[in-house]
Motif scaffolding. Sequence first.
Motif, PDB file in Angstrom:
ATOM      1  N   ALA A  62      -0.076   3.586   8.692  1.00 49.66           N
ATOM      2  CA  ALA A  62      -0.977   3.970   9.775  1.00 49.66           C
ATOM      3  C   ALA A  62      -2.409   4.117   9.260  1.00 49.66           C
ATOM      4  O   ALA A  62      -3.369   3.683   9.909  1.00 49.66           O
ATOM      5  CB  ALA A  62      -0.506   5.279  10.405  1.00 49.66           C
ATOM      6  N   TRP A  63      -2.546   4.728   8.079  1.00 48.43           N
ATOM      7  CA  TRP A  63      -3.878   4.874   7.482  1.00 48.43           C
ATOM      8  C   TRP A  63      -4.523   3.503   7.294  1.00 48.43           C
ATOM      9  O   TRP A  63      -5.679   3.290   7.674  1.00 48.43           O
ATOM     10  CB  TRP A  63      -3.758   5.589   6.143  1.00 48.43           C
ATOM     11  N   ASP A  64      -3.789   2.580   6.725  1.00 49.67           N
ATOM     12  CA  ASP A  64      -4.327   1.245   6.465  1.00 49.67           C
ATOM     13  C   ASP A  64      -4.661   0.493   7.742  1.00 49.67           C
ATOM     14  O   ASP A  64      -5.573  -0.336   7.771  1.00 49.67           O
ATOM     15  CB  ASP A  64      -3.312   0.419   5.657  1.00 49.67           C
ATOM     16  N   LEU A  65      -3.913   0.767   8.806  1.00 49.21           N
ATOM     17  CA  LEU A  65      -4.029  -0.023  10.038  1.00 49.21           C
ATOM     18  C   LEU A  65      -4.831   0.675  11.136  1.00 49.21           C
ATOM     19  O   LEU A  65      -4.782   0.250  12.289  1.00 49.21           O
ATOM     20  CB  LEU A  65      -2.633  -0.391  10.543  1.00 49.21           C
ATOM     21  N   GLY A  66      -5.576   1.706  10.773  1.00 47.07           N
ATOM     22  CA  GLY A  66      -6.478   2.301  11.753  1.00 47.07           C
ATOM     23  C   GLY A  66      -6.644   3.800  11.713  1.00 47.07           C
ATOM     24  O   GLY A  66      -7.662   4.329  12.166  1.00 47.07           O
ATOM     25  N   ALA A  67      -5.645   4.538  11.195  1.00 48.81           N
ATOM     26  CA  ALA A  67      -5.732   5.999  11.224  1.00 48.81           C
ATOM     27  C   ALA A  67      -6.846   6.544  10.342  1.00 48.81           C
ATOM     28  O   ALA A  67      -7.289   7.683  10.539  1.00 48.81           O
ATOM     29  CB  ALA A  67      -4.394   6.614  10.812  1.00 48.81           C
ATOM     30  N   SER A  68      -7.300   5.749   9.383  1.00 46.52           N
ATOM     31  CA  SER A  68      -8.402   6.216   8.528  1.00 46.52           C
ATOM     32  C   SER A  68      -9.659   6.497   9.346  1.00 46.52           C
ATOM     33  O   SER A  68     -10.540   7.250   8.908  1.00 46.52           O
ATOM     34  CB  SER A  68      -8.710   5.187   7.437  1.00 46.52           C
ATOM     35  N   TYR A 113      -6.296   6.672   0.959  1.00 45.35           N
ATOM     36  CA  TYR A 113      -5.130   7.428   1.420  1.00 45.35           C
ATOM     37  C   TYR A 113      -4.728   8.443   0.362  1.00 45.35           C
ATOM     38  O   TYR A 113      -4.432   8.090  -0.774  1.00 45.35           O
ATOM     39  CB  TYR A 113      -3.966   6.479   1.705  1.00 45.35           C
ATOM     40  N   ASP A 114      -4.713   9.710   0.733  1.00 48.75           N
ATOM     41  CA  ASP A 114      -4.344  10.782  -0.189  1.00 48.75           C
ATOM     42  C   ASP A 114      -3.652  11.865   0.631  1.00 48.75           C
ATOM     43  O   ASP A 114      -4.298  12.680   1.286  1.00 48.75           O
ATOM     44  CB  ASP A 114      -5.581  11.326  -0.886  1.00 48.75           C
ATOM     45  N   ARG A 115      -2.321  11.862   0.596  1.00 49.51           N
ATOM     46  CA  ARG A 115      -1.548  12.788   1.417  1.00 49.51           C
ATOM     47  C   ARG A 115      -1.565  14.195   0.833  1.00 49.51           C
ATOM     48  O   ARG A 115      -1.411  15.173   1.568  1.00 49.51           O
ATOM     49  CB  ARG A 115      -0.094  12.283   1.500  1.00 49.51           C
ATOM     50  N   GLY A 116      -1.710  14.320  -0.454  1.00 52.50           N
ATOM     51  CA  GLY A 116      -1.635  15.626  -1.097  1.00 52.50           C
ATOM     52  C   GLY A 116      -2.689  16.587  -0.580  1.00 52.50           C
ATOM     53  O   GLY A 116      -3.800  16.197  -0.214  1.00 52.50           O
ATOM     54  N   MET A 130      -8.791   1.835  16.022  1.00 48.30           N
ATOM     55  CA  MET A 130      -9.317   3.020  16.690  1.00 48.30           C
ATOM     56  C   MET A 130      -8.241   3.619  17.571  1.00 48.30           C
ATOM     57  O   MET A 130      -7.497   2.887  18.222  1.00 48.30           O
ATOM     58  CB  MET A 130     -10.544   2.645  17.529  1.00 48.30           C
ATOM     59  N   TRP A 131      -8.183   4.961  17.630  1.00 41.86           N
ATOM     60  CA  TRP A 131      -7.227   5.628  18.488  1.00 41.86           C
ATOM     61  C   TRP A 131      -7.748   5.605  19.896  1.00 41.86           C
ATOM     62  O   TRP A 131      -8.913   5.886  20.154  1.00 41.86           O
ATOM     63  CB  TRP A 131      -7.028   7.065  18.021  1.00 41.86           C
ATOM     64  N   PHE A 137      -0.404  13.098  14.711  1.00 43.89           N
ATOM     65  CA  PHE A 137       0.444  11.934  14.444  1.00 43.89           C
ATOM     66  C   PHE A 137       1.482  12.238  13.371  1.00 43.89           C
ATOM     67  O   PHE A 137       2.655  11.874  13.507  1.00 43.89           O
ATOM     68  CB  PHE A 137      -0.450  10.776  14.004  1.00 43.89           C
ATOM     69  N   ALA A 138       1.069  12.917  12.321  1.00 50.07           N
ATOM     70  CA  ALA A 138       1.972  13.220  11.205  1.00 50.07           C
ATOM     71  C   ALA A 138       3.047  14.222  11.577  1.00 50.07           C
ATOM     72  O   ALA A 138       4.049  14.345  10.863  1.00 50.07           O
ATOM     73  CB  ALA A 138       1.171  13.743  10.019  1.00 50.07           C
ATOM     74  N   ASN A 139       2.863  14.922  12.695  1.00 51.87           N
ATOM     75  CA  ASN A 139       3.809  15.964  13.103  1.00 51.87           C
ATOM     76  C   ASN A 139       4.318  15.752  14.524  1.00 51.87           C
ATOM     77  O   ASN A 139       4.806  16.699  15.153  1.00 51.87           O
ATOM     78  CB  ASN A 139       3.142  17.329  12.973  1.00 51.87           C
TER      79      ASN A 139
END
Length: 235
Positions: A150-156, A62-65, A1-2, A166-168
């Motif tokens: 990050a997605w796997d470890l909580g950003a999802s 996870y789908d960055r596209g 969690m953030w 976060f991505a920017n």
Amino acid sequence: MWHKGRTFLLPLLGVIITLLAATGCESIGQVTPAPGSPSRAQLERLLAAVPTVPKRPRPGGYDRGCGTGQGCVFGPAWTDDHDGPGGHDGCDSRNTVLARQLGAVRVRPADGCVVVSGVLNDPYTGRRIAFDRSDAKAVQIDHVYPLAAAWDLGASGWPPPVRVRFANDVDFNLLAVDGKTNEDKGDRTPGDWLPPARATHCFYAGKYLTAANRYGLPVTAADRDALRRVARGCP
């Protein structure tokens, strides 16, 4: 969690940010840490503040596209439309990072934003790299704490605006680096990847742990062990 407003870390993060902003990676050797690298004590304090998980989970999704039918989970690449550092300033985050890190920068006169050339003191290899927009892949922008990790470890579980920030995040998580080295790194974390120049390990560890602390992300047990080894080699 953030975790919003990790106030107990702000003084320490301020010190690390100041150190990481320093230049001087040119002509780095293989033993002496790069100028601007955090100390062993600073790395150990950052590491102690980060939660540890046994291993990286794989929740999927996870789908960055951002094309039709794609997840676009971290928003459009290099978007300026975010509330983080450099957001809404009229210049995309990729060019913001290039303008910050490169020396002898030339920008496109028409917009005053797009970087067309410069010289990078690469924070991963220690080499000087000439950048020209006609060969943009020579210098790439790395997410120091990789987006997929990050997605796997909580950003999802984060709200979408936090993922876009976060991505920017040009202060905490983006770094202009040698293109081939960035491609080799992929979405690997410190447990199975460190920069090729040993002298840059302290800098990288500080940058990685600062991003993790800033966003409440954990490290894996393998990451923790690798970062501890790095810290022991820092002054």
